[in-house]
Each structure stands twice: as C-alpha cells, then as structure tokens.
Design an enzyme around this catalytic site. Structure first.
Site, PDB file in Angstrom:
ATOM      1  N   HIS A 227      25.895 -12.105 -39.765  1.00  0.00           N
ATOM      2  CA  HIS A 227      26.051 -11.262 -38.563  1.00  0.00           C
ATOM      3  C   HIS A 227      25.458 -12.067 -37.406  1.00  0.00           C
ATOM      4  CE1 HIS A 227      26.287  -8.413 -41.891  1.00  0.00           C
ATOM      5  NE2 HIS A 227      26.835  -7.519 -41.063  1.00  0.00           N
TER       6      HIS A 227
ATOM      7  N   GLU B 253      30.995 -13.482 -37.376  1.00  0.00           N
ATOM      8  CA  GLU B 253      30.841 -12.382 -36.417  1.00  0.00           C
ATOM      9  C   GLU B 253      32.159 -11.628 -36.387  1.00  0.00           C
ATOM     10  OE1 GLU B 253      28.382 -10.890 -34.366  1.00  0.00           O
ATOM     11  OE2 GLU B 253      30.072  -9.583 -33.868  1.00  0.00           O
TER      12      GLU B 253
ATOM     13  N   ASP C  57      34.286 -10.249 -41.490  1.00  0.00           N
ATOM     14  CA  ASP C  57      33.278  -9.252 -41.828  1.00  0.00           C
ATOM     15  C   ASP C  57      32.129  -9.934 -42.596  1.00  0.00           C
ATOM     16  OD1 ASP C  57      32.146  -6.641 -42.405  1.00  0.00           O
ATOM     17  OD2 ASP C  57      32.890  -6.931 -44.433  1.00  0.00           O
ATOM     18  N   GLY C  58      30.922  -9.744 -42.108  1.00  0.00           N
ATOM     19  CA  GLY C  58      29.771 -10.440 -42.694  1.00  0.00           C
ATOM     20  C   GLY C  58      29.511 -10.060 -44.140  1.00  0.00           C
TER      21      GLY C  58
ATOM     22  N   ASP D  71      21.756 -10.006 -40.889  1.00  0.00           N
ATOM     23  CA  ASP D  71      21.113  -9.357 -39.741  1.00  0.00           C
ATOM     24  C   ASP D  71      22.064  -8.336 -39.101  1.00  0.00           C
ATOM     25  OD1 ASP D  71      19.419  -8.856 -37.596  1.00  0.00           O
ATOM     26  OD2 ASP D  71      20.003 -10.668 -36.500  1.00  0.00           O
TER      27      ASP D  71
HETATM   28  N1  SAM Z   1      21.785 -12.685 -35.939  1.00  0.00           N
HETATM   29  C1  SAM Z   1      21.865 -12.650 -34.491  1.00  0.00           C
HETATM   30  C2  SAM Z   1      20.668 -13.386 -33.915  1.00  0.00           C
HETATM   31  O1  SAM Z   1      19.599 -13.369 -34.551  1.00  0.00           O
HETATM   32  O2  SAM Z   1      20.803 -13.981 -32.856  1.00  0.00           O
HETATM   33  C3  SAM Z   1      21.931 -11.242 -33.966  1.00  0.00           C
HETATM   34  C4  SAM Z   1      22.950 -10.385 -34.625  1.00  0.00           C
HETATM   35  S1  SAM Z   1      23.050  -8.734 -34.054  1.00  0.00           S
HETATM   36  C5  SAM Z   1      21.597  -8.001 -34.621  1.00  0.00           C
HETATM   37  C6  SAM Z   1      24.253  -8.066 -35.144  1.00  0.00           C
HETATM   38  C7  SAM Z   1      25.664  -8.591 -34.911  1.00  0.00           C
HETATM   39  O3  SAM Z   1      26.503  -8.172 -35.995  1.00  0.00           O
HETATM   40  C8  SAM Z   1      26.356  -8.059 -33.655  1.00  0.00           C
HETATM   41  O4  SAM Z   1      26.782  -9.137 -32.867  1.00  0.00           O
HETATM   42  C9  SAM Z   1      27.555  -7.265 -34.183  1.00  0.00           C
HETATM   43  O5  SAM Z   1      28.704  -7.361 -33.365  1.00  0.00           O
HETATM   44  C10 SAM Z   1      27.800  -7.935 -35.501  1.00  0.00           C
HETATM   45  N2  SAM Z   1      28.503  -7.142 -36.513  1.00  0.00           N
HETATM   46  C11 SAM Z   1      28.562  -5.803 -36.670  1.00  0.00           C
HETATM   47  N3  SAM Z   1      29.220  -5.494 -37.797  1.00  0.00           N
HETATM   48  C12 SAM Z   1      29.577  -6.673 -38.371  1.00  0.00           C
HETATM   49  C13 SAM Z   1      30.244  -7.018 -39.574  1.00  0.00           C
HETATM   50  N4  SAM Z   1      30.691  -6.089 -40.424  1.00  0.00           N
HETATM   51  N5  SAM Z   1      30.418  -8.328 -39.864  1.00  0.00           N
HETATM   52  C14 SAM Z   1      29.967  -9.301 -39.031  1.00  0.00           C
HETATM   53  N6  SAM Z   1      29.334  -9.028 -37.877  1.00  0.00           N
HETATM   54  C15 SAM Z   1      29.125  -7.739 -37.554  1.00  0.00           C
END
Ligand code: SAM
Length: 282
Positions: free
Chosen positions: A41, A120, A145-146, A166
C-alpha cells in the site's frame, strides 16, 4: 477508497513507521546478497508539505518537523542518520519542502543488486507513484490491489527481503485482515520479514492483531508502539507496528531510538514508546 495520505505525510506515525522501515533496510544491507522490498500500500511516494492538504492538518510539524529540530543523544542520532539523510536528499535546498513516502525512502536505500515493487490501487495515487518513482531498473510501481500483491509476489526470487503492509484502515475489519493476511503470507514465505502498521485509538484493534498472529503460530513477532499525545486531541494518538522475523539487532536499535523519538515528538504524560515480543525472543 477515500483515504489520502497527503493529509498525513510526515506525521508522527510516518516517522515511527519510516524509522523502523529504514532500520530494517539498513540491517538487510549488512549482507551483500540481494533482497527485495514489496510495499503493498505504497501511496503516491512524494508529498509537498506546502500543498493545501498538508497545510490544512499541519500534522508533519508534530512529526518530521519536530524530529529534524531535535538534538538527539549520540547513540540515537547515529541510528536515525540514514532516515534523516534520506529525507534530506529530497530537500536539497536544506529547507523541508517535501516528504518522501515509503517507496521513495526504500528506493533511496537500495543497492544495485536490490529490487522494489511498490503497489497502489487508488488511480490518482497510483499515477503519482508511477511518476514519482520514475523509470528505474531497481524499482517498479504497479497499480494492483495490495492484498493480491501480498499473495502473488511472495516469495520473491531473491528469497530475502521485506514486505511493508500499510493499509488505510477504512474498513472495520482491517485489523483482522492484516493479521490473517500476514499469517498467510508468513506461511508462504517463512523467512521473509513483514512489517505491518496499525492505528491506535483503543486497545481492541491492536490486541486483535497480536492475538490472531500469535494464534496462527507465527513464531517471531516484535511489536513497537508510539504515542505522542498530540496537541489536537481529535487526531490519531498512537501508531503501532508488528514486525515478523525482525533482523538480528533490530530490537536493540529500536530499544534505543524509539524512546528518544517519543521524547522528541511527544507532549507530557501521553507520550510513550513500547517495544515487546508478542512471540519469540524476549
Ligand atoms: N505506505 C505509504 C507510506 O508510508 O508512505 C502510505 C500508504 S497510505 C497509509 C495507504 C495507501 O493505500 C493509500 O494511498 C491508499 O490509496 C492505498 N490503498 C487503499 N486500498 C488499497 C488496496 N486494496 N491496495 C493497494 N493500495 C490501497
């Protein structure tokens, strides 16, 4: 998906997560064999601290802003240096203008033999991530999807490395999900290092993560929690990390540096740093 990390980039939770992330990568770099980082994520990768989102919350001022102003004792200072230097590389004018997210911090620390996959799903953030990561032989942005990535990309060909998980905690079952998916991923790659983040509002979610991971039989789990008692009580008060298979001496690093960070960023009685083993050494 409404979560936008631009409001929170560089806050105390990012500092906590990214200091631990950088310490793990530093420890991985102690051996010459290649490793891979998978960031499930990843977010947009780079955030302007002058943007309206960052200005509106001002959260970075209580996080990276305070960390950079603080004078740390020598042992903590040495452990924090790689993180601080990486942030500084994105701010060459010497003033803090942007904050690098997890994928750009990771990329900054990789050696020629190492690889990064940054995932992402949200389309605007995914496009920004692809732009910010750029064309790079060592690092790849993937709009996926993460949770799927966590299943599909492990174990990596290098058989050595780290997965950062995350998620944004927009779904009520996210605590259960992270624990169960980490346990499943660990079964597929028992020697991988896994770093999972969770927010702390009350003890229910954090205890659920710990108990489900322990019940699943994951043998080595270190937990790190940081609270700063923000000046704005409506904000997140605590940041938590579970570290499956922490590298050798990471626990010693964190035992030194996390209380120093809590002291630097926190206010009064509400500030605390906790480090314990959910299972395994200790
Ligand atoms: N890891 C990043 C950092 O430390 O800089 C911050 C990530 S932020 C907390 C969570 C991210 O997950 C968001 O950008 C959101 O759009 C993304 N997200 C939400 N659902 C997701 C999914 N199912 N798969 C991948 N990314 C996802």
């Amino acid at each position: 998906m409404n979560y936008r990390h631009a409001f929170h980039a560089g806050n105390f939770a990012d500092v906590h997560k990214h200091v631990v992330l950088v310490r793990i990568i530093e420890r991985l770099c102690e051996k010459p064999t290649p490793f891979r980082v998978i960031d499930t994520h990843a977010g947009a990768g780079l955030y302007s601290l002058r943007a309206p989102e960052a200005e509106r919350t001002g959260e970075w001022r209580e996080g990276i802003g305070r960390l950079l102003e603080h004078r740390f004792a020598q042992d903590s200072d040495r452990l924090l240096a790689p993180y601080r230097d990486a942030v500084a590389r994105f701010n060459p004018a010497g003033r803090l203008a942007v904050y690098p997210g997890s994928p750009l911090l990771c990329r900054a620390l990789l050696r020629p033999q190492d690889r990064l996959i940054a995932c992402e799903l949200e389309p605007t953030a995914a496009a920004a991530l692809a732009r910010n990561l750029g064309r790079h032989r060592r690092a790849k942005a993937i709009a996926i999807d993460g949770w799927t990535a966590l299943r599909a990309y492990i174990p990596p060909p290098e058989r050595r490395g780290l997965v950062l998980v995350d998620p944004p905690y927009e779904q009520p079952d996210e605590f259960t999900r992270i624990a169960d998916r980490l346990a499943r991923a660990h079964r597929k790659w028992p020697t991988g290092i896994f770093l999972g983040w969770y927010p702390i509002k009350d003890r229910a979610g954090p205890e659920l993560v710990a108990s489900r991971l322990a019940e699943a039989g994951v043998p080595k789990i270190l937990r790190s929690e940081l609270s700063i008692a923000s000046s704005a009580p409506e904000r997140l008060q605590g940041s938590g990390l579970v570290i499956v298979n922490p590298p050798w001496r990471l626990a010693d690093d964190l035992a030194t540096v996390l209380p120093a960070i809590a002291a630097a960023l926190g206010r009064g009685d509400g500030r605390s740093a906790r480090l314990d083993w959910i299972r395994g050494e200790g």
